[in-house]
Design a protein around this motif. Structure first.
Motif, mmCIF file in Angstrom:
data_model
loop_
_atom_site.group_PDB
_atom_site.id
_atom_site.type_symbol
_atom_site.label_atom_id
_atom_site.label_comp_id
_atom_site.label_asym_id
_atom_site.label_seq_id
_atom_site.Cartn_x
_atom_site.Cartn_y
_atom_site.Cartn_z
ATOM 1 N N LEU B 42 0.843 -1.205 0.000
ATOM 2 C CA LEU B 42 0.000 0.000 0.000
ATOM 3 C C LEU B 42 0.869 1.242 0.000
ATOM 4 N N LEU B 45 2.049 1.715 -3.394
ATOM 5 C CA LEU B 45 0.945 2.133 -4.253
ATOM 6 C C LEU B 45 0.703 3.633 -4.131
ATOM 7 N N TYR B 46 0.757 4.122 -2.900
ATOM 8 C CA TYR B 46 0.425 5.531 -2.679
ATOM 9 C C TYR B 46 1.533 6.461 -3.112
ATOM 10 N N PHE B 47 2.763 6.111 -2.774
ATOM 11 C CA PHE B 47 3.819 7.111 -2.909
ATOM 12 C C PHE B 47 4.738 6.872 -4.096
ATOM 13 N N PHE B 50 3.674 2.591 -8.840
ATOM 14 C CA PHE B 50 3.443 1.163 -9.072
ATOM 15 C C PHE B 50 1.950 0.910 -9.088
ATOM 16 N N SER B 51 1.501 0.021 -9.973
ATOM 17 C CA SER B 51 0.088 -0.349 -9.934
ATOM 18 C C SER B 51 -0.039 -1.651 -9.147
ATOM 19 N N GLU B 52 -1.265 -2.065 -8.921
ATOM 20 C CA GLU B 52 -1.480 -3.276 -8.115
ATOM 21 C C GLU B 52 -0.787 -4.486 -8.739
ATOM 22 N N MET C 1 -9.085 -0.717 2.824
ATOM 23 C CA MET C 1 -7.663 -0.600 3.223
ATOM 24 C C MET C 1 -7.325 -1.612 4.320
ATOM 25 N N LEU D 14 -1.834 5.953 5.502
ATOM 26 C CA LEU D 14 -2.690 5.494 4.416
ATOM 27 C C LEU D 14 -4.108 6.023 4.564
ATOM 28 N N CYS D 17 -5.396 9.762 3.586
ATOM 29 C CA CYS D 17 -5.789 10.195 2.257
ATOM 30 C C CYS D 17 -7.305 10.093 2.154
ATOM 31 N N ASP D 87 -7.933 -1.496 -10.527
ATOM 32 C CA ASP D 87 -6.670 -1.394 -9.799
ATOM 33 C C ASP D 87 -6.775 -0.313 -8.729
ATOM 34 N N MET D 88 -6.278 -0.617 -7.545
ATOM 35 C CA MET D 88 -6.365 0.367 -6.455
ATOM 36 C C MET D 88 -5.583 1.624 -6.804
ATOM 37 N N LYS D 89 -4.497 1.409 -7.554
ATOM 38 C CA LYS D 89 -3.661 2.548 -7.944
ATOM 39 C C LYS D 89 -4.473 3.551 -8.771
ATOM 40 N N ILE D 92 -6.397 5.804 -6.553
ATOM 41 C CA ILE D 92 -5.521 6.814 -5.948
ATOM 42 C C ILE D 92 -5.184 7.908 -6.950
ATOM 43 N N ARG D 95 -8.063 10.338 -7.784
ATOM 44 C CA ARG D 95 -8.271 11.348 -6.738
ATOM 45 C C ARG D 95 -7.264 12.482 -6.858
ATOM 46 N N ARG D 96 -6.096 12.141 -7.396
ATOM 47 C CA ARG D 96 -5.044 13.156 -7.470
ATOM 48 C C ARG D 96 -5.147 14.011 -8.726
#
Lengths: 328, 144, 118, 121
Positions: B42, B45-47, B50-52, C1, D14, D17, D87-89, D92, D95-96
């Motif tokens: 995670l 993923l956030y920073f 990279f994709s899942e 999450m 996490l 956000c 994809d979770m990415k 994210i 949203r950005r």
């Protein structure tokens, strides 16, 4: 003098006149802290590798005894690393003649017997006997790298770091070796390298039976039966086998060196093992405590004769046990 | 000598492996390592970009880095004694097998010691993984 | 999450319990167990089941050693689609490189930095 | 203990956000497909991009769900280009993304669309 099939009686008994023991950090927290002569602070002891530390342990102990008994010429010993390299490397600077055996943990028994045979000739000389083992070096040789994360089952044993050397002579004060029974190679069909106790107990039993028959004695004739490194598992098996055979054995009569060295809460699983296990126990607690009284004790050193390669090719663990009677 | 008797007596005294405790411990430790891996995933993923689908690679690399530190300081094998398969099955166990062999055989020199023995334990995983994958990929290609 | 972390905890834990059972109940060596898992992983990917499993469990599926077998087959098949049957050999390590390379690199660094401790 | 703190710290980072408010489009999509947990969408004059997270037990088939939604939306809005990603990415990133949508950002988002990858092959 040969009696029976594989037993000998010594008319000129070999006397243990001097000894020196050394042990590692884990043994320092154990039961024998007060009786062991010297400790090393960690498994390196300022050496670069475990094998060099093993060599240093042997060299130190031999040198101490040599300074006290400079006329000694023969050393009966053996260790667990390929071709007894630590022993031979450790003896490079001494004038001792090494006689090394490859009977793994039974080496101390065979060494005592061979030394007693040599002194039987009646020469006025002294010989040195002893064994040493080193946990990490042996672990590397027989199992996996030390850092490898692997779970040991509760029947497994921990190799003792340390051991002892002693001086045998024909005259002097101390416990005497009066009888010896040599062992045969026994294959009882066990093949679990993490359960040495069950593999070695039959060999121990075989040698004991042979001794009882050869010398016409029973366990009741002895104060203690000290086994080398059967561990808790092997000791229980041996007791059951003796009872099954119809011998009157007292549970307190059986002492296992591997179980005695460590305290119960120490992380050693079923007990200690290794070439140095019996010599460490016998030459520290045995000499300084047990043999102060007048005792007649059976000492059996048990050993497993496999190697990692042999075990993978033929999954069998052959074992052997050598017995001496020590009287004080 | 009576081997049958030896085996019956030995069977009686063979201490049973604490199955329930081992299973619970491997569940907890294995789960914690995987959950920790998910946290790292995670994080990446956030920073990071990279994709899942691709986040598995940096996660594995990070876990192996942590394994190196734990192995080097001699902690990993102590944890593994408690955790059993919990530390073996995750990729940290693979990393530990490689790193432990490398560190242990350092004393024989870097070329023949470390180089020759680094896959001593992890080799079987790579061998059977690659061979099985080869066969399966071939079968799948022929069938489709 | 939080749910994804929990799912990977449970799935990863269950896989480890399977490994423990193979060792303790079926009396196999750890090396056998690990090899078996890798082979199972590659079979699952051959059947097309591993990718949905990763979608479901996230790190619970990518962290256990099974994903190694999955990545091997996946790389081989991906390359095979582009360059034919020889792609199986070319592409085998394409996706697995993270695990193996980091293990080798950190193994070497570890050997340089650390001394064996018991 | 240190490990616990690390986990907690990661969690705090996490969860901080915060998700944006659902648009009416998102809400209607959620009502239409109950297996969707989170929906983030970008709608411009010619592009519809839907990023989604499905409920845990449906994640086995999340790529299939994303493809179904894509096909449905394409029928509903034939004038738009429709992209979906499970994809979770993607969530994210959506949203950005700043309005208006640049081509670079759209290309990046497209790379998360799993159904596009399958067409390539």
């Amino acid at each position: 003098m040969n009696i029976g099939t594989r037993s000998f009686q010594f008319h000129t008994p070999a006397v243990i006149i001097d000894q020196h023991t050394i042990a590692g950090p884990l043994e320092k927290q154990g039961n024998l802290t007060a009786e062991i002569d010297q400790f090393i602070p960690d498994l390196y002891d300022d050496e670069k590798t475990y094998e060099l530390c093993y060599t240093k342990l042997i060299r130190q102990t031999v040198n101490i005894l040599m300074s006290r008994h400079p006329l000694t010429t023969y050393l009966f010993t053996g260790d667990l690393i390929n071709q007894s390299t630590p022993t031979h490397y450790g003896l490079m600077e001494t004038l001792l003649v090494p006689v090394t055996f490859d009977h793994a943990c039974a080496t101390f028994g065979l060494s005592l017997q061979s030394a007693a045979f040599m002194l039987q000739q009646g020469q006025k000389q002294t010989v040195m006997v002893g064994t040493m083992s080193h946990f990490a070096a042996v672990e590397k040789q027989f199992r996996f790298p030390n850092e490898y994360g692997q779970q040991k089952p509760p029947s497994s044993q921990t190799t003792v770091t340390g051991g002892g050397f002693c001086i045998l002579a024909t005259e002097g004060e101390g416990p005497k070796i009066t009888y010896a029974t040599l062992g045969r190679v026994i294959n009882a069909g066990f093949k679990d390298p993490y359960n040495m106790g069950e593999a070695m107990a039959p060999a121990c039993f075989d040698t004991l039976l042979c001794h009882f028959q050869d010398c016409q004695v029973t366990p009741a004739d002895y104060d203690y039966i000290i086994t080398g490194d059967l561990g808790a598992v092997g000791q229980a098996i041996l007791f059951d086998l003796l009872v099954h055979e119809g011998y009157q054995v007292n549970r307190e009569q059986l002492i296992d060196a591997g179980c005695e060295i460590f305290k119960d809460h120490q992380p050693v699983m079923s007990g200690g093992s290794g070439a140095g296990c019996l010599s460490l126990f016998l030459l520290s607690h045995g000499i300084k405590h047990l043999f102060k009284q007048s005792l007649k004790v059976l000492v059996i050193a048990t050993g497993a004769l496999h190697s990692p390669v042999a075990l993978l090719q033929t999954p069998i663990i052959p074992t052997i046990a050598h017995l001496v009677v020590i009287e004080s | 000598m009576n081997n049958k008797l030896f085996h019956t007596v030995a069977e009686k005294h063979n201490p049973p492996r604490p199955l329930l405790k081992n299973c619970v411990m491997s569940f907890i430790f294995g789960g914690v390592i995987c959950a920790f891996g998910q946290c790292i995933s995670l994080f990446y993923l956030y920073f990071f970009d990279f994709s899942e689908e691709t986040v598995g690679d940096p996660t594995v690399a990070t876990l192996i880095l942590i394994t190196m530190l734990l192995t080097g300081f001699g902690v990993y094998d102590k944890i593994a004694q408690i955790a059993g398969a919990g530390t073996m099955v995750p990729v940290t166990g693979f990393g530990n097998a490689v790193i432990a062999s490398a560190i242990e055989h350092k004393s024989e020199g870097y070329v023949l010691g470390v180089g020759g023995n680094i896959f001593k334990l992890a080799g079987s995983v790579i061998l059977f993984g690659v061979f099985a994958s080869f066969v399966i990929a071939l079968i799948k290609l022929i069938l489709t | 999450m939080l749910v994804s972390i929990l799912v990977s905890f449970i799935v990863g834990g269950l896989i480890c319990v399977c490994g423990q059972l193979i060792i303790d109940v079926f009396k196999q060596t750890p090396a056998f167990m690990l090899s078996l898992f890798v082979v199972i992983g590659s079979i699952l990917d051959g059947l097309g089941l591993y990718e949905p499993f990763i979608d479901f469990a996230g790190a619970g599926a990518t962290v256990p050693i099974m994903s190694f077998g999955n990545a091997l087959v996946h790389g081989a098949l991906e390359e095979a689609e582009q360059s034919g049957i020889i792609g199986v050999i070319i592409g085998m390590f394409q996706l697995t490189s993270a695990g193996i390379t980091s293990a080798i690199v950190f193994g070497m660094i570890g050997a340089l930095l650390f001394k064996p401790k018991s | 203990m240190r490990f616990l703190y690390l986990c907690l710290a990661t969690l705090v980072i996490l969860t901080s956000c915060a998700p944006s408010e659902d648009t009416t489009f998102d809400t209607s999509l959620k009502q239409q497909y109950p297996e969707l947990d989170t929906v983030e969408s970008i709608i411009t004059d010619d592009v519809i991009y839907v990023a989604m997270i499905v409920t845990p037990l449906k994640q086995f088939v999340e790529q299939q769900i994303a493809e179904d939604i894509k096909n449905d939306l394409q029928k509903k809005y034939p004038a738009h280009e429709v992209y979906t990603s499970s994809d979770m990415k993607a969530v994210i990133e959506v949203r950005r993304v700043e309005q208006p949508l640049s081509t670079d950002a759209l290309d990046k988002l497209k790379s998360y669309d799993q159904s596009l990858e399958k067409e390539d092959e």
